[in-house]
Design a protein around this motif. Sequence first.
Motif, PDB file in Angstrom:
ATOM      1  N   LEU A 128       4.724   5.828   3.130  1.00  0.00           N
ATOM      2  CA  LEU A 128       3.824   6.875   3.589  1.00  0.00           C
ATOM      3  C   LEU A 128       4.346   8.234   3.135  1.00  0.00           C
ATOM      4  O   LEU A 128       5.551   8.481   3.163  1.00  0.00           O
ATOM      5  CB  LEU A 128       3.720   6.865   5.116  1.00  0.00           C
ATOM      6  N   LEU A 129       3.441   9.116   2.735  1.00  0.00           N
ATOM      7  CA  LEU A 129       3.822  10.460   2.305  1.00  0.00           C
ATOM      8  C   LEU A 129       2.861  11.464   2.930  1.00  0.00           C
ATOM      9  O   LEU A 129       1.652  11.381   2.700  1.00  0.00           O
ATOM     10  CB  LEU A 129       3.774  10.574   0.778  1.00  0.00           C
ATOM     11  N   THR A 130       3.404  12.366   3.742  1.00  0.00           N
ATOM     12  CA  THR A 130       2.570  13.380   4.380  1.00  0.00           C
ATOM     13  C   THR A 130       3.209  14.756   4.278  1.00  0.00           C
ATOM     14  O   THR A 130       4.394  14.892   3.994  1.00  0.00           O
ATOM     15  CB  THR A 130       2.338  13.074   5.876  1.00  0.00           C
ATOM     16  N   ASP A 131       2.388  15.757   4.515  1.00  0.00           N
ATOM     17  CA  ASP A 131       2.812  17.151   4.640  1.00  0.00           C
ATOM     18  C   ASP A 131       2.084  17.679   5.868  1.00  0.00           C
ATOM     19  O   ASP A 131       1.358  16.930   6.525  1.00  0.00           O
ATOM     20  CB  ASP A 131       2.445  17.933   3.364  1.00  0.00           C
ATOM     21  N   ALA A 170       0.825  -1.205   0.000  1.00  0.00           N
ATOM     22  CA  ALA A 170       0.000   0.000   0.000  1.00  0.00           C
ATOM     23  C   ALA A 170       0.857   1.252   0.000  1.00  0.00           C
ATOM     24  O   ALA A 170       2.008   1.230   0.431  1.00  0.00           O
ATOM     25  CB  ALA A 170      -0.912   0.006   1.228  1.00  0.00           C
ATOM     26  N   VAL A 171       0.253   2.340  -0.482  1.00  0.00           N
ATOM     27  CA  VAL A 171       0.857   3.666  -0.423  1.00  0.00           C
ATOM     28  C   VAL A 171      -0.171   4.578   0.236  1.00  0.00           C
ATOM     29  O   VAL A 171      -1.322   4.649  -0.209  1.00  0.00           O
ATOM     30  CB  VAL A 171       1.209   4.198  -1.836  1.00  0.00           C
ATOM     31  N   LEU A 172       0.220   5.247   1.319  1.00  0.00           N
ATOM     32  CA  LEU A 172      -0.661   6.146   2.045  1.00  0.00           C
ATOM     33  C   LEU A 172      -0.192   7.577   1.844  1.00  0.00           C
ATOM     34  O   LEU A 172       0.972   7.893   2.118  1.00  0.00           O
ATOM     35  CB  LEU A 172      -0.670   5.822   3.542  1.00  0.00           C
ATOM     36  N   VAL A 173      -1.096   8.435   1.357  1.00  0.00           N
ATOM     37  CA  VAL A 173      -0.757   9.820   1.043  1.00  0.00           C
ATOM     38  C   VAL A 173      -1.762  10.747   1.715  1.00  0.00           C
ATOM     39  O   VAL A 173      -2.971  10.531   1.600  1.00  0.00           O
ATOM     40  CB  VAL A 173      -0.779  10.069  -0.485  1.00  0.00           C
ATOM     41  N   ASP A 174      -1.277  11.762   2.412  1.00  0.00           N
ATOM     42  CA  ASP A 174      -2.154  12.803   2.955  1.00  0.00           C
ATOM     43  C   ASP A 174      -1.327  14.060   3.168  1.00  0.00           C
ATOM     44  O   ASP A 174      -0.195  13.987   3.634  1.00  0.00           O
ATOM     45  CB  ASP A 174      -2.812  12.361   4.259  1.00  0.00           C
ATOM     46  N   MET A 175      -1.879  15.191   2.829  1.00  0.00           N
ATOM     47  CA  MET A 175      -1.162  16.446   2.984  1.00  0.00           C
ATOM     48  C   MET A 175      -1.380  17.099   4.349  1.00  0.00           C
ATOM     49  O   MET A 175      -0.925  18.190   4.610  1.00  0.00           O
ATOM     50  CB  MET A 175      -1.525  17.423   1.860  1.00  0.00           C
ATOM     51  N   GLU A 176      -2.093  16.393   5.218  1.00  0.00           N
ATOM     52  CA  GLU A 176      -2.124  16.678   6.651  1.00  0.00           C
ATOM     53  C   GLU A 176      -1.694  15.390   7.314  1.00  0.00           C
ATOM     54  O   GLU A 176      -2.130  14.313   6.930  1.00  0.00           O
ATOM     55  CB  GLU A 176      -3.531  17.059   7.113  1.00  0.00           C
ATOM     56  N   GLU A 177      -0.842  15.471   8.308  1.00  0.00           N
ATOM     57  CA  GLU A 177      -0.264  14.255   8.860  1.00  0.00           C
ATOM     58  C   GLU A 177      -1.082  13.591   9.964  1.00  0.00           C
ATOM     59  O   GLU A 177      -0.760  12.495  10.401  1.00  0.00           O
ATOM     60  CB  GLU A 177       1.145  14.536   9.367  1.00  0.00           C
ATOM     61  N   GLY A 178      -2.176  14.210  10.390  1.00  0.00           N
ATOM     62  CA  GLY A 178      -2.939  13.712  11.530  1.00  0.00           C
ATOM     63  C   GLY A 178      -3.438  12.288  11.404  1.00  0.00           C
ATOM     64  O   GLY A 178      -3.213  11.454  12.289  1.00  0.00           O
ATOM     65  N   VAL A 179      -4.143  11.965  10.317  1.00  0.00           N
ATOM     66  CA  VAL A 179      -4.724  10.627  10.167  1.00  0.00           C
ATOM     67  C   VAL A 179      -3.638   9.575   9.998  1.00  0.00           C
ATOM     68  O   VAL A 179      -3.706   8.505  10.606  1.00  0.00           O
ATOM     69  CB  VAL A 179      -5.724  10.588   8.987  1.00  0.00           C
ATOM     70  N   VAL A 180      -2.632   9.859   9.206  1.00  0.00           N
ATOM     71  CA  VAL A 180      -1.545   8.891   9.011  1.00  0.00           C
ATOM     72  C   VAL A 180      -0.797   8.668  10.326  1.00  0.00           C
ATOM     73  O   VAL A 180      -0.427   7.538  10.655  1.00  0.00           O
ATOM     74  CB  VAL A 180      -0.598   9.336   7.879  1.00  0.00           C
ATOM     75  N   ASN A 181      -0.591   9.727  11.121  1.00  0.00           N
ATOM     76  CA  ASN A 181       0.041   9.565  12.433  1.00  0.00           C
ATOM     77  C   ASN A 181      -0.811   8.699  13.356  1.00  0.00           C
ATOM     78  O   ASN A 181      -0.277   7.891  14.119  1.00  0.00           O
ATOM     79  CB  ASN A 181       0.314  10.925  13.079  1.00  0.00           C
TER      80      ASN A 181
END
Length: 198
Positions: free
Chosen positions: A82-85, A55-66
């Motif tokens: 994982l890719l976040t901003d 899987a690849v997880l992408v979000d430009m806010e890091e809250g959910v991925v964290n």
Amino acid sequence: MTQSVVVQVGQCGNQVGCRFWALALREHAHVNKKGVYDKALSSFFQNGGGGSAVAVLVDMEEGVVNEILQGPLREVFDSTQLLTDVSGSGNNWAVGYMTYGSAYRESIVDKLRRASERCDCLQYFFLIHSMGGGTGSGLGTKDLSLLEEEFPDVCRIVTSMYPSAEDDVITSPYNSVLATRELTEHADCVLPVENQVP
């Protein structure tokens, strides 16, 4: 054996994606007590090498991925995928598609390539995203166009969460229209879901 790569984009995409992984693991544990991914789950997981999800997880806010990295699914995902901003797309399709799509293009393509290389026989990409938010709609559809560009022979299946009539995000209709146009151009199959509370 055919395999897939799950691509979760945006807050909604990652939240729905986590529900998918939790349910798949729970159902698998119920029927398979050995802890080895059988044919049913090996489409989504790699046996050996830690057995992490493809899987690849992408979000430009890091809250959910964290939250994912601190929750019960933390060992399911490879942290290099994982890719976040930190700033988010501000519920704006154009920011997700143009700004973040351009800024993170190479990183996203690299993560997609690495995930695909983990597959013995890649059959399809399964993208999960929302249509109303900025990252899900904008960067989600940008990722879809990148998938077509980089992997033209691999099927692209998309689960799109459409906003409900009660959605309070004023840009949701704008985001949904622009994202729908991209879906018609780049997706092989779209599974639309209305984000409606019963």
